[in-house]
Enzyme design. Sequence first.
Site, mmCIF file in Angstrom:
data_model
loop_
_atom_site.group_PDB
_atom_site.id
_atom_site.type_symbol
_atom_site.label_atom_id
_atom_site.label_comp_id
_atom_site.label_asym_id
_atom_site.label_seq_id
_atom_site.Cartn_x
_atom_site.Cartn_y
_atom_site.Cartn_z
ATOM 1 N N ASN A 18 0.573 -0.892 0.373
ATOM 2 C CA ASN A 18 0.247 -0.590 -0.405
ATOM 3 C C ASN A 18 0.628 1.117 0.126
ATOM 4 O O ASN A 18 1.427 1.258 1.421
ATOM 5 C CB ASN A 18 -0.900 -0.202 1.597
ATOM 6 C CG ASN A 18 -1.869 1.290 1.548
ATOM 7 O OD1 ASN A 18 -1.592 1.691 0.203
ATOM 8 N ND2 ASN A 18 -2.629 1.422 2.759
ATOM 9 N N GLY A 22 2.712 4.832 5.802
ATOM 10 C CA GLY A 22 3.894 4.889 6.205
ATOM 11 C C GLY A 22 4.069 7.084 5.566
ATOM 12 O O GLY A 22 5.427 7.030 5.838
ATOM 13 N N GLY A 78 -2.924 -0.748 10.004
ATOM 14 C CA GLY A 78 -4.063 -0.538 8.495
ATOM 15 C C GLY A 78 -3.774 -1.380 7.735
ATOM 16 O O GLY A 78 -5.264 -2.178 7.729
ATOM 17 N N ASP A 284 -7.548 1.929 12.495
ATOM 18 C CA ASP A 284 -8.512 2.577 12.286
ATOM 19 C C ASP A 284 -9.931 1.869 12.232
ATOM 20 O O ASP A 284 -10.288 1.463 13.161
ATOM 21 C CB ASP A 284 -8.183 1.138 10.316
ATOM 22 C CG ASP A 284 -7.252 1.519 9.375
ATOM 23 O OD1 ASP A 284 -6.582 2.165 9.167
ATOM 24 O OD2 ASP A 284 -6.618 0.362 8.649
#
Length: 307
Positions: A18, A22, A78, A284
């Site tokens: 993803n 970060g 997440g 999340d």
Amino acid sequence: MEKTFDRHEIRHIALLVNPAAGKGKSSAAAKLAHSAFAEAGVKVTVLAGASPQESDELIRRSIDDRSLDALVVCGGDGLVSLALQAQAKTTVPLGIIPAGTGNDHAREYRIPLDPRHAVKVITSGYATRTDLGLMRDEEGREKYFGTIACMGFDSLSSARANTISFPRGATRYVVAALIEWVRFRPHNTRIYVDGQEVCSGPITTCVMGNTKSYGGGLKVCPHANPRDGLLELSILGDLTKLGMLRHAGVYSNGTWWRLPQAQTARGKVIRIEMPAVTAYADGDAYFDSAIECTAVPHAGYYLVPRS
């Protein structure tokens, strides 16, 4: 539950990435990890969904792919949580390349924050079973979580942290908490542990821990054990804004559970009724209604350091 290990030969992995995790760090970590896997002779199939829904579909397909030896997540807590929804209670081990802000899954299981070192943990092939938390809302919807669930000031701060880009790391959660402090008020809440009411009235926040920390190492559930079949509950009672400011130090370092206004408990099933507040878990947003969190033994399966 005793800590035991299963040994897997890691030859082919699915790597879930993803780029947003970060604040861009995930892309660099994924490149390093991909290179390290290649050097170790491990085949990599990259999973990069354009949306959480697409990523979820890719994860579920990989879990059913018998040619894969492990599912590996390169990102933050997440993204690990997203993977858990399909991987929980399966025989496919989950590896983690930490590349998020908090990285509390990695901290709990002593997974190195350096991508190349994390790859070495994965290719060693040692997997261990753990508990997971399972959150259920009033409509019967369910989601697993690996670290900590929260409602109240902490969930509001988590929501705020997800909207700001500076500073990075655990300090971002402190800044988010300061922003939320300006507008915060305690919420009337009822809390039940294994069917017994333990709290009724206004509280500042409550957290339910399968593991010890969140927010980059803040140990708000210091006695949580992800192998004992229980969740640890920490509740902070009704604090004024001045009281919250007075105790800002212990809040920022995660030790507010020591305050006189706090109480703790442990149980298998914890129910929280806090109207108009969203429950968060693994950093999340989860559900908006009353929630029930249950410890699910043996549901987690992580690739971890052997020693």
